[in-house]
Design a protein around this motif. Structure first.
Motif, PDB file in Angstrom:
ATOM      1  N   ARG A  20       0.848  -1.210   0.000  1.00  0.00           N
ATOM      2  CA  ARG A  20       0.000   0.000   0.000  1.00  0.00           C
ATOM      3  C   ARG A  20       0.880   1.255   0.000  1.00  0.00           C
ATOM      4  N   THR A  36      -5.440  12.407  -4.591  1.00  0.00           N
ATOM      5  CA  THR A  36      -5.622  11.322  -5.564  1.00  0.00           C
ATOM      6  C   THR A  36      -4.817  10.099  -5.165  1.00  0.00           C
ATOM      7  N   GLU A  39      -6.529   8.252  -2.178  1.00  0.00           N
ATOM      8  CA  GLU A  39      -7.982   8.110  -2.203  1.00  0.00           C
ATOM      9  C   GLU A  39      -8.470   6.709  -1.832  1.00  0.00           C
ATOM     10  N   SER A  40      -7.689   5.662  -2.095  1.00  0.00           N
ATOM     11  CA  SER A  40      -8.204   4.315  -1.842  1.00  0.00           C
ATOM     12  C   SER A  40      -8.095   3.852  -0.379  1.00  0.00           C
ATOM     13  N   SER A  42      -8.438   3.707   3.702  1.00  0.00           N
ATOM     14  CA  SER A  42      -9.328   4.295   4.710  1.00  0.00           C
ATOM     15  C   SER A  42      -8.591   5.432   5.419  1.00  0.00           C
ATOM     16  N   ARG A  46      -4.667   5.835   5.713  1.00  0.00           N
ATOM     17  CA  ARG A  46      -3.990   6.988   5.094  1.00  0.00           C
ATOM     18  C   ARG A  46      -2.960   7.572   6.047  1.00  0.00           C
TER      19      ARG A  46
END
Length: 172
Positions: A20, A36, A39-40, A42, A46
């Motif tokens: 990730r 951007t 964005e994926s 949580s 993040r």
């Protein structure tokens, strides 16, 4: 990123080992803005990704990729001195890594190897010298032949005994 000690590379490698984190760093490196790129995951994920990237020195305070992290890490590493002379032809473990093309360097290397294998006045049978040469190379026969051909090691006509060639006395 850590600024001292041998562990400077650890946070950077740890960050890049995480799929990730690596994905977000790649997006930032390719020019995506932070929103951007992040964005994926949580919100809690993040924060973890951003903290990991900061700790590794891979992003700036404004969440942009910092490709200079790698250059800084390399610059902080101590330079490894390059071997000189015949040491260039020996691996770190002392085994033969190759032969010099220069006849003088080849002879110098073979002289070093002959003295590692035999002591003055010592006589070994073929099995004994092969055993010692095997610690230096996988191709024992070639090294043994080079040592004999360069007149650093002498052998009996029958090939049953090997010894260092005696050094001539110094001339006056």
């Amino acid at each position: 990123m850590e600024r001292s000690g041998d562990g400077q590379w650890r946070p950077l490698v740890a960050a890049l080992a995480n799929d990730r984190v690596r994905e977000v760093f790649a997006r930032l490196t390719l020019g995506a803005d932070a929103d951007t790129a992040l964005e994926s995951p949580s919100p809690s994920r993040r924060r973890h990704v951003v903290e990991t990237l900061r700790r590794a020195g891979l992003i700036t305070d404004d969440l942009r990729a910092d490709g200079d992290a790698f250059a800084r890490l390399l610059a902080s590493a101590p330079a490894t001195p390059r071997p000189a002379g015949v040491e260039r032809y020996l691996a770190r473990d002392g085994r033969l890594a190759g032969y010099p093309s220069s006849p003088n360097e080849r002879r110098e290397l073979l002289t070093v190897l002959a003295r590692r294998v035999l002591r003055p006045g010592e006589v070994l049978d073929e099995h004994g010298i092969n055993e010692r040469l095997a610690a230096l190379t996988d191709d024992v026969a070639v090294l043994r032949r080079y040592l004999v051909d360069h007149e650093l090691v002498e052998r009996t006509r029958s090939g049953t005994a090997y010894a260092l060639v005696a050094e001539p006395p110094p001339s006056e």
